[in-house]
Design a protein around this motif. Structure first.
Motif, short mmCIF file in Angstrom:
data_model
loop_
_atom_site.label_atom_id
_atom_site.label_comp_id
_atom_site.label_asym_id
_atom_site.label_seq_id
_atom_site.Cartn_x
_atom_site.Cartn_y
_atom_site.Cartn_z
N GLN A 1 -8.73 25.32 24.12
CA GLN A 1 -10.15 25.35 24.51
C GLN A 1 -10.45 24.22 25.50
N VAL A 2 -9.79 23.07 25.27
CA VAL A 2 -10.01 21.91 26.14
C VAL A 2 -9.21 22.08 27.43
N GLU A 3 -8.00 22.59 27.29
CA GLU A 3 -7.08 22.70 28.42
C GLU A 3 -6.42 24.08 28.38
N PRO A 4 -7.13 25.12 28.86
CA PRO A 4 -6.62 26.49 28.69
C PRO A 4 -5.31 26.77 29.42
N TRP A 5 -4.92 25.87 30.34
CA TRP A 5 -3.67 26.08 31.09
C TRP A 5 -2.52 25.28 30.48
N ALA A 6 -2.76 24.67 29.29
CA ALA A 6 -1.72 23.84 28.66
C ALA A 6 -0.45 24.65 28.42
N LEU A 7 0.69 24.04 28.74
CA LEU A 7 1.98 24.71 28.56
C LEU A 7 2.72 24.19 27.33
N ARG B 1 -3.08 22.57 42.92
CA ARG B 1 -2.24 22.41 41.72
C ARG B 1 -2.95 23.00 40.49
N GLU B 2 -4.26 22.75 40.38
CA GLU B 2 -5.04 23.31 39.28
C GLU B 2 -4.99 24.83 39.32
N LEU B 3 -5.14 25.37 40.53
CA LEU B 3 -5.13 26.82 40.70
C LEU B 3 -3.79 27.40 40.27
N ALA B 4 -2.70 26.72 40.64
CA ALA B 4 -1.37 27.18 40.26
C ALA B 4 -1.22 27.19 38.74
N ALA B 5 -1.74 26.15 38.08
CA ALA B 5 -1.65 26.05 36.62
C ALA B 5 -2.45 27.16 35.95
N VAL B 6 -3.65 27.44 36.49
CA VAL B 6 -4.50 28.50 35.93
C VAL B 6 -3.84 29.87 36.12
N LYS B 7 -3.25 30.08 37.31
CA LYS B 7 -2.59 31.36 37.58
C LYS B 7 -1.38 31.56 36.67
N LEU B 8 -0.64 30.46 36.43
CA LEU B 8 0.52 30.53 35.54
C LEU B 8 0.06 30.90 34.12
N ALA B 9 -1.05 30.29 33.68
CA ALA B 9 -1.57 30.59 32.34
C ALA B 9 -1.96 32.06 32.24
N LEU B 10 -2.58 32.61 33.29
CA LEU B 10 -2.98 34.02 33.28
C LEU B 10 -1.75 34.93 33.26
#
Ligand SMILES: [Zn+2]
Length: 124
Positions: A104-110, A71-80
């Motif tokens: 900065q704290v949560e770079p994948w924040a939507l 799930r973390e990986l999916a969030a990071v990929k979505l952010a990228l």
């Protein structure tokens, strides 16, 4: 309302996201390897059923960790992907800017803090 991200801030967050993606992918590969080893061990243990419940717990834990990391990986990929599309740092709910400090704290924040808070309150 936050301000538009500066190029340097964006680059910093992108570097952070790329690093996290690599870390999660490495951990996932390790856990998947571990799971395979655990599955093989379980096959061997099936004759000695005394240890089977413990082994099942370990397998369950591995599965839970893999689930969280996936799930973390999916969030990071979505952010990228959002970075590439120029949508990064924009709240998906209100189109407001997500402050750099939050990213900065949560770079994948939507979502901005306000919308994330509203969403969490609604989920309760
Ligand atoms: Zn918002």
């Amino acid at each position: 309302m936050g301000t538009l991200l500066k190029a340097g801030q964006r680059a910093q967050l992108e570097a952070d996201l790329l690093q996290r993606r690599a870390q999660i992918e490495t951990r996932l590969a390790e856990h998947r390897g571990g799971l395979t080893r655990a599955e093989r061990a379980q096959e061997l243990l099936e004759q000695e059923s005394d240890n089977a419940p413990e082994r099942e717990n370990e397998l369950g834990l591995d599965m839970a960790i893999i689930d969280i990391e996936a799930r973390e990986l999916a969030a990071v990929k979505l952010a990228l992907a959002r970075l590439r599309d120029g949508e990064y740092g924009i709240c998906v709910d209100c189109d407001g800017r997500i402050p750099f400090g939050r990213l900065q704290v949560e770079p994948w924040a939507l979502r901005c803090v306000k919308c994330e808070g509203a969403r969490e309150a609604a989920a309760r």
